[in-house]
Design a protein around this motif. Structure first.
Motif: not given
Length: 282
Positions: A14-22, A46-53, A63-65
């Motif tokens: 949930h809103n993990e764009s800061a760490v999902i790639e790591r 509502h951030d880039a979590t899904a896009a980054l994954a 990726v499931v949204e």
């Protein structure tokens, strides 16, 4: 991705764009093609979590949204897509390496047909934390709850024989502890490898995180009582010099403040308030 994958890895986010790639990079750095089925479930982001994954290219990632923020709904959605025997749940903010993942999967698969749940050993990164937060974790990691086996706190897994117990996963705050209590000690496995949880940087963030955990445990205790750390455990650790009196005092103060905040949230109808720790995600 093929059905020959060794395990399904579910990452609720949930809103993990800061760490999902790591998270994904650490998890899959040494993975073979098709070795793991990886499902990232972005819930209410509502951030880039899904896009980054989706943009992660070194290993296929499904990726499931989901429209609403709910870790339990994310777990259910991920588990519904599992195509393998072993299911591993990894929080987006923790670090679990490929070799540690393999060791966990192998241990659980070897236990078939007996139901088992497991996790690697916990390591806590307090490098960027305040002195009081460090003192709390120096104490917490030396008390029985952490020292006596499978703990979770960001990673848990079940084998095929144990997966059926997750089909009754209720709407709860503390999913890790619910899984732990669903498997008695003889059915728990703790592997030798470690995963890393990043501690909150500030005392305020730690108290907020612990308040949510306390409310989650309170919710579980009404149906399935568990054993946590006690004041007796703390005194014993001080007497054995595993914990200094100063660290024990800091730990006691944090626990007291966290429970006070938990009671306030309960009294004001905020018991299910989302408590993401942003300080550990910078």
């Amino acid at each position: 991705m093929t059905d020959a994958a060794r395990a399904t890895v579910i990452v609720p986010a949930h809103n993990e764009s800061a760490v999902i790639e790591r998270c994904l990079a650490t998890l899959l750095a040494g993975a073979l093609p098709g070795e793991f089925q990886v499902v990232v479930v972005s819930n209410g982001s509502h951030d880039a979590t899904a896009a980054l994954a989706r943009s992660f290219t070194s290993h296929p990632v499904e990726v499931v949204e989901l429209p609403a923020p709910s870790k339990i709904a994310a777990l259910r959605a991920g588990l519904a897509r599992a195509r393998t025997g072993v299911r591993v749940v990894v929080d987006a903010d923790v670090l679990l390496g490929t070799s540690a993942l393999r060791e966990l999967v192998s241990a659980l698969a070897a236990a078939e047909p007996n139901p088992r749940a497991g996790s690697p050993q916990l390591a806590v990164d307090t490098f960027a934390s305040s002195p009081l937060v460090r003192a709390y974790y120096r104490t917490w990691t030396r008390l029985p709850y952490v020292r006596t086996g499978m703990i979770g706190s960001g990673v848990f897994a079940v084998n095929l024989a144990g997966a059926s117990r997750l089909s009754t996963l209720p709407d709860i705050l503390n999913d890790d502890e619910w899984v732990r209590r669903s498997f008695p000690p003889p059915e728990r496995i703790t592997t030798l490898a470690t995963f890393t949880m990043t501690a909150p940087r500030t005392l305020r963030a730690l108290i907020s995180r612990n308040a949510r955990a306390h409310l989650g445990n309170r919710e579980l205790n009404s149906k399935n009582p568990g054993n946590g750390n006690t004041i007796g455990d703390l005194i014993k650790a001080v007497r054995s010099r595993e914990v200094t009196p100063t660290d024990a005092l800091a730990y006691f103060a944090v626990v007291a403040l966290s429970r006070t905040l938990a009671r306030w949230r309960l009294a004001t109808g905020r018991a299910r308030q989302w408590s993401t720790d942003h300080t550990s995600r910078t």
